[in-house]
Scaffold this motif. Structure first.
Motif, PDB file in Angstrom:
ATOM      1  N   PRO A  79      14.561   4.385  -7.293  1.00 15.62           N
ATOM      2  CA  PRO A  79      14.841   5.456  -6.335  1.00 15.62           C
ATOM      3  C   PRO A  79      13.790   5.495  -5.229  1.00 15.62           C
ATOM      4  CG  PRO A  79      15.062   6.252  -8.589  1.00 15.62           C
ATOM      5  CD  PRO A  79      14.452   4.877  -8.668  1.00 15.62           C
ATOM      6  N   CYS A  80      14.232   5.810  -4.029  1.00 10.81           N
ATOM      7  CA  CYS A  80      13.338   5.845  -2.865  1.00 10.81           C
ATOM      8  C   CYS A  80      12.261   6.913  -2.951  1.00 10.81           C
ATOM      9  CB  CYS A  80      14.138   6.052  -1.587  1.00 10.81           C
ATOM     10  SG  CYS A  80      14.861   4.552  -0.960  1.00 10.81           S
ATOM     11  N   ASP A  81      12.366   7.817  -3.898  1.00 10.07           N
ATOM     12  CA  ASP A  81      11.358   8.869  -4.001  1.00 10.07           C
ATOM     13  C   ASP A  81      10.416   8.650  -5.186  1.00 10.07           C
ATOM     14  OD1 ASP A  81      13.196   9.367  -5.982  1.00 10.07           O
ATOM     15  OD2 ASP A  81      13.462  11.480  -5.502  1.00 10.07           O
ATOM     16  N   GLY A  86       8.016   4.094  -2.929  1.00  8.88           N
ATOM     17  CA  GLY A  86       8.738   5.321  -2.593  1.00  8.88           C
ATOM     18  C   GLY A  86       7.879   6.267  -1.768  1.00  8.88           C
ATOM     19  N   HIS A  87       6.602   6.326  -2.086  1.00  7.46           N
ATOM     20  CA  HIS A  87       5.670   7.138  -1.298  1.00  7.46           C
ATOM     21  C   HIS A  87       5.611   6.629   0.142  1.00  7.46           C
ATOM     22  CE1 HIS A  87       2.020   9.384  -0.259  1.00  7.46           C
ATOM     23  NE2 HIS A  87       1.576   8.257   0.256  1.00  7.46           N
ATOM     24  N   VAL A  88       5.588   5.307   0.313  1.00  6.50           N
ATOM     25  CA  VAL A  88       5.532   4.716   1.655  1.00  6.50           C
ATOM     26  C   VAL A  88       6.838   4.987   2.406  1.00  6.50           C
ATOM     27  CG1 VAL A  88       5.321   2.529   2.933  1.00  6.50           C
ATOM     28  CG2 VAL A  88       3.813   3.004   0.992  1.00  6.50           C
ATOM     29  N   VAL A  89       7.974   4.922   1.713  1.00  4.88           N
ATOM     30  CA  VAL A  89       9.252   5.249   2.353  1.00  4.88           C
ATOM     31  C   VAL A  89       9.257   6.705   2.801  1.00  4.88           C
ATOM     32  CG1 VAL A  89      11.738   5.563   1.954  1.00  4.88           C
ATOM     33  CG2 VAL A  89      10.606   3.485   1.157  1.00  4.88           C
ATOM     34  N   THR A  91       6.708   8.799   3.401  1.00  4.56           N
ATOM     35  CA  THR A  91       5.748   9.160   4.439  1.00  4.56           C
ATOM     36  C   THR A  91       5.893   8.320   5.701  1.00  4.56           C
ATOM     37  OG1 THR A  91       4.041   7.617   3.657  1.00  4.56           O
ATOM     38  CG2 THR A  91       4.045   9.855   2.707  1.00  4.56           C
ATOM     39  N   GLY A  92       6.438   7.107   5.568  1.00  5.59           N
ATOM     40  CA  GLY A  92       6.532   6.204   6.703  1.00  5.59           C
ATOM     41  C   GLY A  92       5.188   5.653   7.132  1.00  5.59           C
ATOM     42  N   GLN A  93       4.171   5.798   6.276  1.00  9.47           N
ATOM     43  CA  GLN A  93       2.805   5.387   6.600  1.00  9.47           C
ATOM     44  C   GLN A  93       2.330   4.285   5.658  1.00  9.47           C
ATOM     45  OE1 GLN A  93       0.990   6.658   9.253  1.00  9.47           O
ATOM     46  NE2 GLN A  93       2.985   7.564   9.709  1.00  9.47           N
ATOM     47  N   PRO A  94       1.499   3.362   6.159  1.00  9.22           N
ATOM     48  CA  PRO A  94       0.915   2.341   5.284  1.00  9.22           C
ATOM     49  C   PRO A  94      -0.004   2.975   4.240  1.00  9.22           C
ATOM     50  CG  PRO A  94       0.521   1.821   7.603  1.00  9.22           C
ATOM     51  CD  PRO A  94       1.074   3.215   7.547  1.00  9.22           C
ATOM     52  N   LEU A  95      -0.208   2.263   3.153  1.00  7.30           N
ATOM     53  CA  LEU A  95      -1.071   2.743   2.085  1.00  7.30           C
ATOM     54  C   LEU A  95      -2.003   1.605   1.675  1.00  7.30           C
ATOM     55  CD1 LEU A  95      -1.707   5.018   0.027  1.00  7.30           C
ATOM     56  CD2 LEU A  95       0.000   3.955  -1.465  1.00  7.30           C
ATOM     57  N   LEU A  96      -3.294   1.882   1.643  1.00  8.92           N
ATOM     58  CA  LEU A  96      -4.314   0.934   1.194  1.00  8.92           C
ATOM     59  C   LEU A  96      -5.037   1.568   0.018  1.00  8.92           C
ATOM     60  CD1 LEU A  96      -6.351  -1.456   1.414  1.00  8.92           C
ATOM     61  CD2 LEU A  96      -7.528  -0.143   3.187  1.00  8.92           C
ATOM     62  N   VAL A  97      -5.003   0.893  -1.140  1.00 10.30           N
ATOM     63  CA  VAL A  97      -5.684   1.373  -2.340  1.00 10.30           C
ATOM     64  C   VAL A  97      -6.453   0.183  -2.907  1.00 10.30           C
ATOM     65  CG1 VAL A  97      -5.412   2.337  -4.650  1.00 10.30           C
ATOM     66  CG2 VAL A  97      -3.835   3.030  -2.841  1.00 10.30           C
ATOM     67  N   ASN A  98      -7.760   0.318  -3.050  1.00 12.27           N
ATOM     68  CA  ASN A  98      -8.549  -0.800  -3.573  1.00 12.27           C
ATOM     69  C   ASN A  98      -8.834  -0.706  -5.062  1.00 12.27           C
ATOM     70  OD1 ASN A  98      -9.036  -2.953  -1.756  1.00 12.27           O
ATOM     71  ND2 ASN A  98     -10.093  -1.495  -0.452  1.00 12.27           N
ATOM     72  N   LEU A 123      -4.157  -2.881  -3.633  1.00  5.05           N
ATOM     73  CA  LEU A 123      -2.815  -3.088  -3.107  1.00  5.05           C
ATOM     74  C   LEU A 123      -2.734  -2.524  -1.700  1.00  5.05           C
ATOM     75  CD1 LEU A 123      -0.881  -0.300  -3.062  1.00  5.05           C
ATOM     76  CD2 LEU A 123      -1.205  -0.561  -5.497  1.00  5.05           C
ATOM     77  N   VAL A 124      -1.802  -3.087  -0.950  1.00  5.76           N
ATOM     78  CA  VAL A 124      -1.457  -2.570   0.363  1.00  5.76           C
ATOM     79  C   VAL A 124       0.062  -2.512   0.411  1.00  5.76           C
ATOM     80  CG1 VAL A 124      -1.514  -2.968   2.859  1.00  5.76           C
ATOM     81  CG2 VAL A 124      -3.481  -3.619   1.470  1.00  5.76           C
ATOM     82  N   SER A 125       0.591  -1.402   0.883  1.00  8.70           N
ATOM     83  CA  SER A 125       2.031  -1.244   1.090  1.00  8.70           C
ATOM     84  C   SER A 125       2.243  -0.727   2.495  1.00  8.70           C
ATOM     85  CB  SER A 125       2.638  -0.255   0.088  1.00  8.70           C
ATOM     86  OG  SER A 125       2.581  -0.768  -1.212  1.00  8.70           O
ATOM     87  N   VAL A 126       3.136  -1.389   3.229  1.00  7.89           N
ATOM     88  CA  VAL A 126       3.438  -0.940   4.587  1.00  7.89           C
ATOM     89  C   VAL A 126       4.942  -0.792   4.747  1.00  7.89           C
ATOM     90  CG1 VAL A 126       1.367  -2.025   5.584  1.00  7.89           C
ATOM     91  CG2 VAL A 126       3.537  -3.244   5.612  1.00  7.89           C
ATOM     92  N   PRO A 127       5.348   0.187   5.545  1.00 10.40           N
ATOM     93  CA  PRO A 127       6.787   0.348   5.787  1.00 10.40           C
ATOM     94  C   PRO A 127       7.293  -0.712   6.753  1.00 10.40           C
ATOM     95  CG  PRO A 127       5.557   1.948   7.064  1.00 10.40           C
ATOM     96  CD  PRO A 127       4.557   1.205   6.219  1.00 10.40           C
ATOM     97  N   ILE A 128       8.532  -1.093   6.574  1.00 14.93           N
ATOM     98  CA  ILE A 128       9.252  -1.918   7.542  1.00 14.93           C
ATOM     99  C   ILE A 128      10.084  -0.938   8.358  1.00 14.93           C
ATOM    100  CG2 ILE A 128      11.003  -3.695   7.865  1.00 14.93           C
ATOM    101  CD1 ILE A 128      10.187  -4.696   5.012  1.00 14.93           C
TER     102      ILE A 128
END
Length: 164
Positions: A79-81, A86-89, A91-98, A123-128
Motif C-alpha cells: 500500500p502507498c501509505d 510509502g512515506h516518500v510517496v 510526502t513527495g520528499q527524498p529521504l536519507l537515513v544512514n 538508505l536513500v529513497s527519492v520520489p519519481i
C-alpha cells in the motif's frame, strides 16, 4: 570540471540504453543496474505507483531491482501509505537515513537490517515525479566500501528519477 563531464557522459549513456530497450521493465532494469554502479551501492530498486479503481494512488510495486530483497517484496505490491517508500510517496520528499536501525523508520523497513556485528545500513529513497505527482520511488541501500550516503547521493538519485 572533469567530474561533471564524466557525469554527463554517464547520463547520455543511460539515455541511450533506455531508448534501446524493448519494454519498460527492461529499460528500468538497465537503469537500476547503472544507478547501483554509479552510486556505489549493493542495493537499488525502482517502484512504480499503481492506481486503484478510484484513480488515486493505491499501491507500489517493484519493477526493477539489483541486490537482495525479501521474496515478499518482489511478489506483493505494498500500500502507498506503508513503509519507507510509502512515506516518500505521501510526502513527495527524498529521504536519507544512514542508520536505519536507530531511526524513526526502523519499523517501516522491509529488510532485517539489525544484524549483530554489522555496521549500520543506510538508505536513500527519492520520489519519481511526473507533473508534480509522485509516480514511483527509487531506493538505494547498502553503500559499498564503508561509506555513508550523503546529500550528493540524494541529488544524483533525483536526477536519475527524471529519466524514468
Amino acid at each position: 570540471m572533469d567530474n561533471n563531464s564524466g557525469f554527463f557522459v554517464k547520463m547520455v549513456d543511460v539515455s541511450r540504453k533506455l531508448e534501446d530497450q524493448a519494454t519498460l521493465d527492461q529499460g528500468l532494469q538497465e537503469l537500476v543496474e547503472i544507478m547501483a554502479i554509479v552510486l556505489d551501492t549493493d542495493g537499488c530498486s525502482l517502484m512504480l505507483v499503481e492506481e486503484g479503481e478510484d484513480g488515486e494512488p493505491s499501491q507500489l510495486r517493484i519493477h526493477a531491482h539489483v541486490g537482495d530483497l525479501p521474496a515478499v517484496a518482489l511478489l506483493q505490491a505494498m500500500p502507498c501509505d506503508e513503509g519507507i517508500a510509502g512515506h516518500v510517496v505521501k510526502t513527495g520528499q527524498p529521504l536519507l537515513v544512514n542508520d536505519i536501525v536507530n531511526s524513526p523508520f526502523a519499523n517501516r523497513a522491509r529488510q532485517d537490517h539489525a544484524q549483530e556485528g554489522v555496521k549500520p545500513q543506510g538508505l536513500v529513497s527519492v520520489p519519481i515525479l511526473v507533473e508534480d505527482q509522485v509516480a514511483g520511488v527509487i531506493n538505494i541501500n547498502h553503500p559499498r566500501n564503508g561509506r555513508l550516503f550523503d546529500d550528493g547521493d540524494v541529488e544524483l538519485l533525483a536526477v536519475y528519477g527524471l529519466f524514468v
